[in-house]
Design a protein around this motif. Structure first.
Motif, mmCIF file in Angstrom:
data_model
loop_
_atom_site.group_PDB
_atom_site.id
_atom_site.type_symbol
_atom_site.label_atom_id
_atom_site.label_comp_id
_atom_site.label_asym_id
_atom_site.label_seq_id
_atom_site.Cartn_x
_atom_site.Cartn_y
_atom_site.Cartn_z
ATOM 1 N N GLU A 96 0.743 -1.292 -0.024
ATOM 2 C CA GLU A 96 0.153 -0.056 0.054
ATOM 3 C C GLU A 96 0.822 1.154 0.042
ATOM 4 O OE1 GLU A 96 -2.763 -0.519 3.218
ATOM 5 O OE2 GLU A 96 -4.107 -1.652 2.152
ATOM 6 N N VAL A 97 1.899 1.468 -0.854
ATOM 7 C CA VAL A 97 2.663 2.302 -0.929
ATOM 8 C C VAL A 97 1.756 3.654 -1.737
ATOM 9 C CG1 VAL A 97 4.674 1.077 -0.933
ATOM 10 C CG2 VAL A 97 3.721 2.031 -3.260
ATOM 11 N N LEU A 98 2.225 4.904 -1.454
ATOM 12 C CA LEU A 98 1.626 5.947 -1.942
ATOM 13 C C LEU A 98 1.952 6.013 -3.550
ATOM 14 C CD1 LEU A 98 -0.149 8.659 -1.635
ATOM 15 C CD2 LEU A 98 1.906 9.716 -1.033
ATOM 16 N N LEU A 99 3.323 5.864 -3.544
ATOM 17 C CA LEU A 99 3.811 6.037 -4.944
ATOM 18 C C LEU A 99 5.289 5.175 -5.233
ATOM 19 C CD1 LEU A 99 6.428 8.230 -4.896
ATOM 20 C CD2 LEU A 99 4.777 9.726 -4.657
ATOM 21 N N ALA A 100 5.834 5.027 -6.062
ATOM 22 C CA ALA A 100 7.114 4.161 -6.533
ATOM 23 C C ALA A 100 7.783 4.947 -6.913
ATOM 24 C CB ALA A 100 6.477 2.900 -7.129
ATOM 25 N N VAL A 101 9.216 4.678 -6.994
ATOM 26 C CA VAL A 101 10.476 5.278 -7.741
ATOM 27 C C VAL A 101 11.263 4.177 -8.489
ATOM 28 C CG1 VAL A 101 12.270 6.565 -7.721
ATOM 29 C CG2 VAL A 101 10.294 7.174 -6.271
ATOM 30 N N GLY A 102 11.679 4.080 -9.819
ATOM 31 C CA GLY A 102 12.318 3.174 -10.484
ATOM 32 C C GLY A 102 12.055 3.235 -11.957
ATOM 33 N N ALA A 103 12.753 2.377 -12.546
ATOM 34 C CA ALA A 103 13.893 1.337 -12.370
ATOM 35 C C ALA A 103 15.216 1.726 -12.827
ATOM 36 C CB ALA A 103 13.380 0.134 -12.302
ATOM 37 N N THR A 104 16.160 1.037 -13.125
ATOM 38 C CA THR A 104 17.412 1.180 -13.384
ATOM 39 C C THR A 104 17.385 0.844 -14.848
ATOM 40 O OG1 THR A 104 18.191 0.201 -11.320
ATOM 41 C CG2 THR A 104 19.886 0.865 -12.848
ATOM 42 N N SER A 105 17.130 0.064 -15.364
ATOM 43 C CA SER A 105 17.190 -0.166 -16.931
ATOM 44 C C SER A 105 16.037 0.077 -17.680
ATOM 45 C CB SER A 105 17.302 -1.914 -17.141
ATOM 46 O OG SER A 105 17.125 -2.252 -18.459
ATOM 47 N N SER A 106 15.998 0.991 -18.771
ATOM 48 C CA SER A 106 14.929 1.215 -19.461
ATOM 49 C C SER A 106 14.297 -0.008 -19.995
ATOM 50 C CB SER A 106 15.504 2.183 -20.759
ATOM 51 O OG SER A 106 16.235 3.058 -20.324
ATOM 52 N N GLY A 107 14.930 -1.081 -20.392
ATOM 53 C CA GLY A 107 14.056 -2.268 -20.666
ATOM 54 C C GLY A 107 13.333 -2.861 -19.652
ATOM 55 N N VAL A 108 13.678 -2.882 -18.645
ATOM 56 C CA VAL A 108 13.058 -3.364 -17.390
ATOM 57 C C VAL A 108 11.750 -2.546 -16.940
ATOM 58 C CG1 VAL A 108 13.204 -3.969 -15.042
ATOM 59 C CG2 VAL A 108 14.737 -4.660 -16.499
ATOM 60 N N THR A 109 12.092 -1.023 -16.974
ATOM 61 C CA THR A 109 11.032 -0.156 -16.497
ATOM 62 C C THR A 109 9.932 -0.027 -17.697
ATOM 63 O OG1 THR A 109 12.911 0.975 -15.718
ATOM 64 C CG2 THR A 109 10.875 2.324 -16.007
ATOM 65 N N VAL A 110 10.080 -0.204 -18.877
ATOM 66 C CA VAL A 110 9.013 -0.302 -19.768
ATOM 67 C C VAL A 110 7.925 -1.227 -19.433
ATOM 68 C CG1 VAL A 110 8.252 -0.910 -22.309
ATOM 69 C CG2 VAL A 110 10.365 0.583 -21.874
ATOM 70 N N GLY A 111 8.367 -2.344 -19.027
ATOM 71 C CA GLY A 111 7.088 -3.402 -18.476
ATOM 72 C C GLY A 111 6.457 -2.886 -17.250
ATOM 73 N N MET A 112 6.877 -1.955 -16.385
ATOM 74 C CA MET A 112 6.267 -1.683 -15.301
ATOM 75 C C MET A 112 5.336 -0.509 -15.504
ATOM 76 S SD MET A 112 9.932 -1.073 -13.226
ATOM 77 C CE MET A 112 9.297 -0.136 -11.758
ATOM 78 N N LEU A 113 5.547 0.302 -16.644
ATOM 79 C CA LEU A 113 4.336 1.374 -16.902
ATOM 80 C C LEU A 113 2.950 0.888 -16.720
ATOM 81 C CD1 LEU A 113 6.211 3.153 -19.826
ATOM 82 C CD2 LEU A 113 6.510 3.525 -17.496
ATOM 83 N N PRO A 114 2.532 -0.118 -17.315
ATOM 84 C CA PRO A 114 1.050 -0.523 -17.185
ATOM 85 C C PRO A 114 0.711 -1.076 -16.070
ATOM 86 C CG PRO A 114 2.174 -2.057 -18.633
ATOM 87 C CD PRO A 114 3.222 -1.083 -18.273
ATOM 88 N N ILE A 115 1.449 -1.262 -14.953
ATOM 89 C CA ILE A 115 1.297 -1.715 -13.565
ATOM 90 C C ILE A 115 0.747 -0.281 -12.856
ATOM 91 C CG2 ILE A 115 1.978 -2.567 -11.453
ATOM 92 C CD1 ILE A 115 1.740 -4.662 -13.757
ATOM 93 N N ALA A 116 1.498 0.728 -13.100
ATOM 94 C CA ALA A 116 1.045 2.180 -12.538
ATOM 95 C C ALA A 116 -0.282 2.315 -12.912
ATOM 96 C CB ALA A 116 2.041 3.269 -12.736
ATOM 97 N N GLU A 117 -0.562 2.123 -14.167
ATOM 98 C CA GLU A 117 -1.958 2.487 -14.762
ATOM 99 C C GLU A 117 -3.120 1.733 -14.154
ATOM 100 O OE1 GLU A 117 -3.748 3.797 -18.965
ATOM 101 O OE2 GLU A 117 -2.280 2.120 -18.939
ATOM 102 N N GLU A 118 -2.645 0.269 -13.816
ATOM 103 C CA GLU A 118 -3.601 -0.726 -13.562
ATOM 104 C C GLU A 118 -4.325 -0.313 -12.032
ATOM 105 O OE1 GLU A 118 -3.586 -5.474 -12.153
ATOM 106 O OE2 GLU A 118 -2.053 -4.593 -13.715
ATOM 107 N N TYR A 119 -2.985 0.074 -11.362
ATOM 108 C CA TYR A 119 -3.347 0.618 -9.904
ATOM 109 C C TYR A 119 -3.791 1.730 -9.602
ATOM 110 C CZ TYR A 119 -1.630 -4.108 -8.054
ATOM 111 O OH TYR A 119 -1.923 -5.585 -8.058
#
Length: 400
Positions: A96-119
């Motif tokens: 239940e974090v308010l927000l998140a910060v990351g990540a290191t690799s661009s290739g990894v971070t691309v996959g995180m974008l939809p998770i922010a939108e989902e939540y």
């Protein structure tokens, strides 16, 4: 007392305070970084140190905002996109974090974008660089404090002072970081008369650059004018050293590249006088935030801060500014607060562009100076390239 102990102490105080118990609940922030499994781990550790120091500086050492302690929850992506998505979902959901910060690799971070939108929760991208992270496949919950490839390469182009006399061959890694960077570089050259004559892309982890170098030599050697091989590789393999060992100077070809972290800068001593551009060097920026960071980092770690340290601090200071200014911590309120927000960082003021949430920022034009008394090559300031001198393409329009 170090920042982690101070934050833990603040959390403990909030738990036992007799007044305003709800107001004392910690503000949970997730740091989602690769902490194992890659040479880029050093980048993550710098970003984490910078983030912790940024929270300290921004809260005047209290680790609290509006009476609520900041609790940092660290997650390891292992530099794997599927792991990154899972730990970000865990942070938003279970933690239940308010927000998140990351990540290191661009290739990894691309996959995180939809998770922010989902939540429907904010993800601040730091230190990943690729333009695509605020592009059409991004979303309104993503804000980016790190510079992007367009800034890297527009600044690099300006440092080369391009005109019709300049011909360039490029070498980059074959993933989002490298391809976005070269596209940005070519865009920056448009209208200058300079020409990119060939582009080479190598798999990540490449250590043998012989064939790529030969193709670039052949594309450049018979051309008139200033001939440059531009190297845009974030990983290891020592492409600059290996290509230089092949003696490009026999064809009057020079090497150019952006700056790097301090552990890599000793290798730049092989390139005295080389000019390029970089996000940050600790001696180049004159402002109170950087003065504090340099002084404290030297005192605590016996070394100056590196550029991912400055990036982590910039992200933390964006969080602090937003949380101090927002009337409440609902996601929509935070988005409204952060769009167009300006804040001070170790490299000067940054501003979140409302259209795509990219932080606009200055860059450093440097010239390599070698000093035998310094372990690394010094990227000495030629000038600060102001943000408004670079025409950074809008990645996505949040009004659409």
């Amino acid at each position: 007392m170090n920042i982690i102990k101070r934050l833990v102490a603040g959390i403990a105080f909030g738990a036992v305070a007799a007044t305003g118990a709800a107001a004392q609940d910690p503000i949970k922030i997730a740091l989602i970084h690769g902490l194992s499994g890659s040479a880029f781990e050093a980048f993550s550790k710098q970003a984490q140190t910078g983030f912790e120091m940024g929270i300290e500086y921004g809260t005047d050492g209290t680790g609290e905002i509006n009476g609520r302690p900041i609790e940092i929850i660290t997650k390891d992506t292992q530099f794997k996109p599927d792991v990154a998505r899972a730990v970000l979902a865990e942070a938003y959901g279970d933690d239940e974090v308010l927000l998140a910060v990351g990540a290191t690799s661009s290739g990894v971070t691309v996959g995180m974008l939809p998770i922010a939108e989902e939540y429907e929760k904010i993800l601040i991208v730091e230190p990943a660089v690729a333009d695509s992270l605020t592009g059409p496949d991004s979303n309104r919950y993503v804000f980016k404090t790190s510079r992007n490839s367009s800034m890297d390469m527009q600044a690099q182009a300006l440092a080369l002072q391009p005109d019709e006399n300049l011909v360039v061959a490029t070498l980059a890694e074959d993933y989002a970081f490298g391809r976005d960077g070269i596209e940005a570089f070519k865009s920056a050259l448009e209208g200058t008369g300079a020409e990119v004559v060939t582009e080479e892309y190598v798999p990540q982890g490449t250590t043998d650059f012989t064939a790529y170098a030969e193709r670039m030599f052949n594309a450049l050697k018979d051309r008139e004018g200033r001939k440059v091989i531009l190297i845009y590789i974030a990983g290891g393999g020592d492409a600059p050293g290996k290509i230089q060992a092949m003696d490009p100077s026999r064809y009057d070809i020079e090497i150019s590249m952006g700056g790097h972290i301090l552990p890599v800068l000793p290798t730049y001593k092989r390139f005295p006088g080389m000019e390029g551009a970089v996000y940050y060097y600790h001696e180049a920026f004159d402002n109170p935030v950087n003065e504090w960071l340099v002084k404290e980092h030297k005192a605590r770690f016996d070394s100056p801060p590196d550029f991912f340290t400055a990036g982590g601090m910039s992200a933390a200071l964006a969080v602090v500014k937003a949380l101090k200014e927002a009337p409440d911590y609902e996601t929509e309120t935070l988005i409204e607060t952060m769009e167009g927000m300006s804040w001070d960082t170790p490299k000067g003021q940054m501003t979140f562009r409302p259209e795509d949430h990219q932080a606009l920022q200055d860059m450093l034009h440097f010239k390599i100076r070698v000093d035998d008394a310094v372990d690394w090559a010094i990227p000495e300031k030629v000038r600060i390239i102001p943000a408004d001198e670079m025409d950074i393409p809008v990645g996505r329009n949040n009004q659409d």
